[in-house]
Design an enzyme around this catalytic site. Structure first.
Site, PDB file in Angstrom:
ATOM      1  N   CYS A  61       3.233   3.036   0.232  1.00  0.00           N
ATOM      2  CA  CYS A  61       3.022   1.571   0.207  1.00  0.00           C
ATOM      3  C   CYS A  61       2.700   1.206  -1.237  1.00  0.00           C
ATOM      4  O   CYS A  61       1.546   0.999  -1.595  1.00  0.00           O
ATOM      5  CB  CYS A  61       1.857   1.193   1.108  1.00  0.00           C
ATOM      6  SG  CYS A  61       1.973   1.816   2.785  1.00  0.00           S
ATOM      7  N   ALA A  62       3.706   1.110  -2.061  1.00  0.00           N
ATOM      8  CA  ALA A  62       3.459   1.152  -3.508  1.00  0.00           C
ATOM      9  C   ALA A  62       3.224  -0.202  -4.174  1.00  0.00           C
ATOM     10  O   ALA A  62       2.603  -0.259  -5.228  1.00  0.00           O
ATOM     11  CB  ALA A  62       4.615   1.861  -4.212  1.00  0.00           C
ATOM     12  N   GLY A  63       3.736  -1.298  -3.577  1.00  0.00           N
ATOM     13  CA  GLY A  63       3.657  -2.581  -4.264  1.00  0.00           C
ATOM     14  C   GLY A  63       2.227  -3.069  -4.420  1.00  0.00           C
ATOM     15  O   GLY A  63       1.433  -2.885  -3.503  1.00  0.00           O
ATOM     16  N   GLY A  99       2.252  -1.700  -7.473  1.00  0.00           N
ATOM     17  CA  GLY A  99       2.565  -0.561  -8.328  1.00  0.00           C
ATOM     18  C   GLY A  99       1.438  -0.042  -9.192  1.00  0.00           C
ATOM     19  O   GLY A  99       1.669   0.816 -10.053  1.00  0.00           O
ATOM     20  N   LYS A 146      -1.257   1.912  -8.457  1.00  0.00           N
ATOM     21  CA  LYS A 146      -1.499   3.352  -8.298  1.00  0.00           C
ATOM     22  C   LYS A 146      -0.225   4.136  -8.596  1.00  0.00           C
ATOM     23  O   LYS A 146      -0.287   5.261  -9.099  1.00  0.00           O
ATOM     24  CB  LYS A 146      -2.029   3.656  -6.897  1.00  0.00           C
ATOM     25  CG  LYS A 146      -3.407   3.048  -6.665  1.00  0.00           C
ATOM     26  CD  LYS A 146      -3.959   3.358  -5.315  1.00  0.00           C
ATOM     27  CE  LYS A 146      -5.098   2.411  -4.974  1.00  0.00           C
ATOM     28  NZ  LYS A 146      -4.645   0.998  -4.744  1.00  0.00           N
ATOM     29  N   GLU A 151       8.343   0.627  -1.164  1.00  0.00           N
ATOM     30  CA  GLU A 151       7.759  -0.705  -0.904  1.00  0.00           C
ATOM     31  C   GLU A 151       8.822  -1.542  -0.177  1.00  0.00           C
ATOM     32  O   GLU A 151       9.950  -1.638  -0.655  1.00  0.00           O
ATOM     33  CB  GLU A 151       7.355  -1.360  -2.232  1.00  0.00           C
ATOM     34  CG  GLU A 151       7.037  -2.834  -2.178  1.00  0.00           C
ATOM     35  CD  GLU A 151       5.885  -3.208  -1.245  1.00  0.00           C
ATOM     36  OE1 GLU A 151       4.849  -2.527  -1.244  1.00  0.00           O
ATOM     37  OE2 GLU A 151       6.045  -4.199  -0.496  1.00  0.00           O
ATOM     38  N   ASP A 170      11.082   0.232   4.783  1.00  0.00           N
ATOM     39  CA  ASP A 170       9.895   0.328   5.634  1.00  0.00           C
ATOM     40  C   ASP A 170       9.324   1.741   5.566  1.00  0.00           C
ATOM     41  O   ASP A 170      10.038   2.718   5.843  1.00  0.00           O
ATOM     42  CB  ASP A 170      10.283  -0.035   7.077  1.00  0.00           C
ATOM     43  CG  ASP A 170       9.052  -0.289   7.931  1.00  0.00           C
ATOM     44  OD1 ASP A 170       8.042   0.434   7.761  1.00  0.00           O
ATOM     45  OD2 ASP A 170       9.092  -1.213   8.763  1.00  0.00           O
ATOM     46  N   ASP A 172      -1.484   3.917   0.912  1.00  0.00           N
ATOM     47  CA  ASP A 172      -2.461   2.880   0.551  1.00  0.00           C
ATOM     48  C   ASP A 172      -2.097   1.656   1.385  1.00  0.00           C
ATOM     49  O   ASP A 172      -1.390   0.758   0.930  1.00  0.00           O
ATOM     50  CB  ASP A 172      -2.321   2.608  -0.962  1.00  0.00           C
ATOM     51  CG  ASP A 172      -3.335   1.620  -1.493  1.00  0.00           C
ATOM     52  OD1 ASP A 172      -4.305   1.307  -0.797  1.00  0.00           O
ATOM     53  OD2 ASP A 172      -3.133   1.155  -2.636  1.00  0.00           O
ATOM     54  N   CYS A 187      -8.496  -0.757   0.675  1.00  0.00           N
ATOM     55  CA  CYS A 187      -9.513  -1.448  -0.133  1.00  0.00           C
ATOM     56  C   CYS A 187     -10.375  -2.251   0.832  1.00  0.00           C
ATOM     57  O   CYS A 187     -10.587  -3.448   0.654  1.00  0.00           O
ATOM     58  CB  CYS A 187      -8.920  -2.287  -1.259  1.00  0.00           C
ATOM     59  SG  CYS A 187      -7.810  -3.566  -0.736  1.00  0.00           S
TER      60      CYS A 187
HETATM   61  C1  LIG Z   1      -2.692  -2.308  -0.392  1.00  0.00           C
HETATM   62  S1  LIG Z   1      -1.102  -2.711  -0.912  1.00  0.00           S
HETATM   63  C2  LIG Z   1      -0.697  -1.321  -1.908  1.00  0.00           C
HETATM   64  C3  LIG Z   1      -1.250  -1.418  -3.286  1.00  0.00           C
HETATM   65  C4  LIG Z   1      -0.592  -0.427  -4.239  1.00  0.00           C
HETATM   66  N1  LIG Z   1      -0.723   0.937  -3.763  1.00  0.00           N
HETATM   67  C5  LIG Z   1      -1.132  -0.530  -5.645  1.00  0.00           C
HETATM   68  O1  LIG Z   1      -2.000   0.269  -6.035  1.00  0.00           O
HETATM   69  O2  LIG Z   1      -0.686  -1.417  -6.404  1.00  0.00           O
HETATM   70  C6  LIG Z   1      -0.138  -2.435   0.514  1.00  0.00           C
HETATM   71  C7  LIG Z   1       1.347  -2.569   0.304  1.00  0.00           C
HETATM   72  O3  LIG Z   1       1.971  -2.147   1.520  1.00  0.00           O
HETATM   73  C8  LIG Z   1       3.143  -2.877   1.673  1.00  0.00           C
HETATM   74  N2  LIG Z   1       3.616  -2.768   3.065  1.00  0.00           N
HETATM   75  C9  LIG Z   1       3.531  -3.658   4.078  1.00  0.00           C
HETATM   76  N3  LIG Z   1       4.176  -3.194   5.152  1.00  0.00           N
HETATM   77  C10 LIG Z   1       4.661  -1.979   4.834  1.00  0.00           C
HETATM   78  C11 LIG Z   1       5.454  -1.024   5.511  1.00  0.00           C
HETATM   79  N4  LIG Z   1       5.857  -1.232   6.764  1.00  0.00           N
HETATM   80  N5  LIG Z   1       5.817   0.089   4.850  1.00  0.00           N
HETATM   81  C12 LIG Z   1       5.399   0.316   3.581  1.00  0.00           C
HETATM   82  N6  LIG Z   1       4.651  -0.568   2.889  1.00  0.00           N
HETATM   83  C13 LIG Z   1       4.292  -1.697   3.503  1.00  0.00           C
HETATM   84  C14 LIG Z   1       2.742  -4.279   1.251  1.00  0.00           C
HETATM   85  O4  LIG Z   1       3.898  -5.038   0.921  1.00  0.00           O
HETATM   86  C15 LIG Z   1       1.851  -3.979   0.061  1.00  0.00           C
HETATM   87  O5  LIG Z   1       2.599  -4.031  -1.118  1.00  0.00           O
END
Ligand SMILES: C[S@@+](CC[C@H](N)C(=O)[O-])C[C@H]1O[C@@H](n2cnc3c(N)ncnc32)[C@H](O)[C@@H]1O
Length: 528
Positions: A337-339, A341, A343, A362, A389, A407, A460
């Site tokens: 779940c990188a967005g 970005g 981490k 993401e 996904d 994350d 978080c």
């Molecule tokens: C807590 S944020 C991650 C923060 C990121 N690791 C960082 O350090 O910048 C959670 C992320 O999970 C993504 N997300 C939502 N649904 C998801 C899915 N089904 N699969 C993967 N990622 C998903 C969201 O779009 C969001 O960008």
């Protein structure tokens, strides 16, 4: 699903706006070193409670630009569901505010948003009708006026005149008379006196803390429950709520092996005390630093730095020579779940330094683009971005990765200090709604990791519904998993070596203890 490598320069991290504090047109500001009070607000010690004799119609019709920015931010948050930390910089740029006015607008908008519940309780005693019968724009103007009068070092006459002037300019002459009358009633008491009045006779500690520290009652209960769930005392609740109200410092990270803090330190930043390669920013426009523009130094909370480094540092022992996840000598890492970005950038740099590769996933295309930008300072052969996904990765690429960071999307209850409006927007239903997705993503991460590999489950938020309950639910149904000591893993990458974050194998960082966001970490190893 799609994959790409490469990215655009200029990745920037999110940054908590500094709570500045010039007095704007009317105030002395806090350059005199004035202290925040127990609620993280500035006392109005020097406020002269005298007003102009002019009627509202004779006063200024000009909207002071800093107050106008704050008003526009509150309006966008209320009417368009906007995020203050995104709207504010855009409005500051649009109105061309200088550093001093930008600081004033930041303190005013963030302060009014954070304390909205408490200010509404005060205003309800000063308005002759239910607040929800007021035009929402009038209510926002009243909140801005109340914050100046009760929590900023702005002389009362200036706060009143300027707020009424703003209302005349942007709402109309009629409402400005109402705003003038209501704000005069607000000035009848100091903030402490108002708080005493509001909680007088109240014996329910949750209700008292809710008013005193400006958090919805359900969050006060949730935070108290969270403290206990992670082995801390419920008596810490007021300290925790107070920490949510302080303007967060802006932390920097120099990407290991790629960036340096020298430029930031030469420009007033101070070395971080919790984790290597970090610094506390001195504030101001970070874009003036070439290393930040290049993306090799980034804004990142220390808690995020610690959990990413802890995952990267777990000793996995010798790598299998072939078969599941083996066959090559390089480790394969996954950020599920990188967005946007943050981490991923740190992991990409650590992967580069240790000869590993990183797949950053993401689903939201615009956020996947941000991930590529965040990774732009990391050599391109080290990382790929997958837009899809995360729940599908475990079945599509089973047993393929040595280390997986998951994350998950969460309530963000551990990062309330960075998002002033979010406490009033979140509901208990969010926790219930996110639970199934969090469990699915953790299961997918576990499927994607090879035997002997490690999954870092991160939120978080300290809430047990999205931390310990998710981990124990998923682990209960499998016998090939074990929890590693996450507290010890955090200690091993911290400069103090003694964060005291661990409890029953998982770890929780706290704003009031560690001055970080409230990050949770569980390290799950798949047995061989
Ligand atoms: C807590 S944020 C991650 C923060 C990121 N690791 C960082 O350090 O910048 C959670 C992320 O999970 C993504 N997300 C939502 N649904 C998801 C899915 N089904 N699969 C993967 N990622 C998903 C969201 O779009 C969001 O960008």
């Amino acid at each position: 699903m799609s994959e790409s490598s490469g990215g655009n320069p200029g990745g920037r991290g999110r940054g908590g706006a500094a709570s500045g504090g010039t007095g704007g047109r009317g105030g002395g500001g806090k350059r005199d070193g004035s202290q925040r009070n127990a609620q993280g607000r500035e006392r109005n010690r020097s406020a002269q409670r005298s007003f102009t004799g002019n009627a509202p119609s004779q006063r200024t019709r000009r909207a002071d630009p800093a107050r106008l920015v704050a008003f526009e931010v509150l309006r966008a948050v209320a009417a368009e569901d906007a995020y203050a930390n995104l709207v504010l910089p855009a409005r500051i740029r649009h109105h061309g505010l200088d550093k001093r006015d930008a600081g004033f607008a930041t303190e005013l908008s963030y302060g009014a948003l954070r304390s909205q519940g408490t200010y509404d309780a005060i205003l309800a005693r000063c308005v002759d009708r239910p607040l929800d019968q007021l035009d929402p724009a009038i209510l926002d103007a009243l909140r801005i006026g109340t914050h100046q009068l009760l929590a900023m070092r702005v002389p009362a006459h200036a706060a009143l005149d300027q707020t009424v002037g703003l209302a005349r300019a942007v709402i109309g002459a009629g409402p400005s008379a109402l705003i003038n009358a209501v704000l005069r009633k607000v000035t009848a008491h100091s903030l402490e006196e108002w708080l005493e009045l509001l909680v007088s006779g109240e014996t329910d500690e949750t209700k008292v803390a809710s008013v005193r520290y400006a958090h919805p009652e359900w969050i006060v209960r949730a935070m108290r429950q969270s403290l206990v769930a992670h082995g801390r005392s419920a008596a810490e609740i007021n300290d925790l709520l107070e920490a949510d109200n302080a303007a967060p410092v802006v932390n920097l990270v120099a990407l290991p092996g790629l960036g340096s803090l020298d430029e930031a330190l030469e420009n007033g930043a101070t070395p971080g005390e919790l984790v290597e390669g970090s610094a506390l920013s001195s504030g101001g426009d970070l874009g003036r630093l070439a290393s930040v523009r290049e993306g090799s130094t980034r804004v990142q909370d220390v808690g995020s730095q610690l959990v990413a480094r802890a995952m990267a540092a777990v000793d996995l022992g010798p790598r299998p020579a072939s078969g599941q996840g083996g066959g090559t000598t390089e480790e394969a890492w996954l950020d599920l779940c990188a967005g946007p970005g943050g981490k991923a950038a740190l992991l990409g740099a650590l992967a580069n330094a240790s000869g590993a590769t990183l797949l950053a996933n993401e689903p939201a295309p615009h956020r996947a683009k941000l991930v590529s930008q965040a990774l732009s300072a990391v050599p391109r052969n080290v990382w790929r971005v997958r837009t899809g996904d995360g729940r599908d990765v475990g079945s599509e690429q089973p047993k393929s990765f040595d280390r997986v960071l998951v994350d998950v999307p969460c309530s963000g209850l551990g990062a309330l200090r960075r998002r002033p409006e979010s406490r009033w927007r979140r509901t208990p239903k969010d926790l219930a709604d996110l639970g199934p997705l969090q469990r699915d993503l953790l299961r997918s991460a576990i499927d994607a990791v090879r035997p002997g590999g490690v999954v870092a489950y991160v939120t978080c938020s300290p809430h047990p519904a999205e931390t310990t309950a998710v981990v124990s639910d998923v682990l209960r149904k499998r016998d090939d998993l074990e929890l590693l000591d996450a507290g010890a893993a955090l200690d091993s990458v911290s400069l103090t070596g003694n964060l005291g974050a661990g409890h029953e194998s998982t770890a929780q960082l706290w704003p009031h203890i560690h001055s970080t966001d409230g990050m949770f970490l569980a390290l799950i190893r798949k047995k061989i």
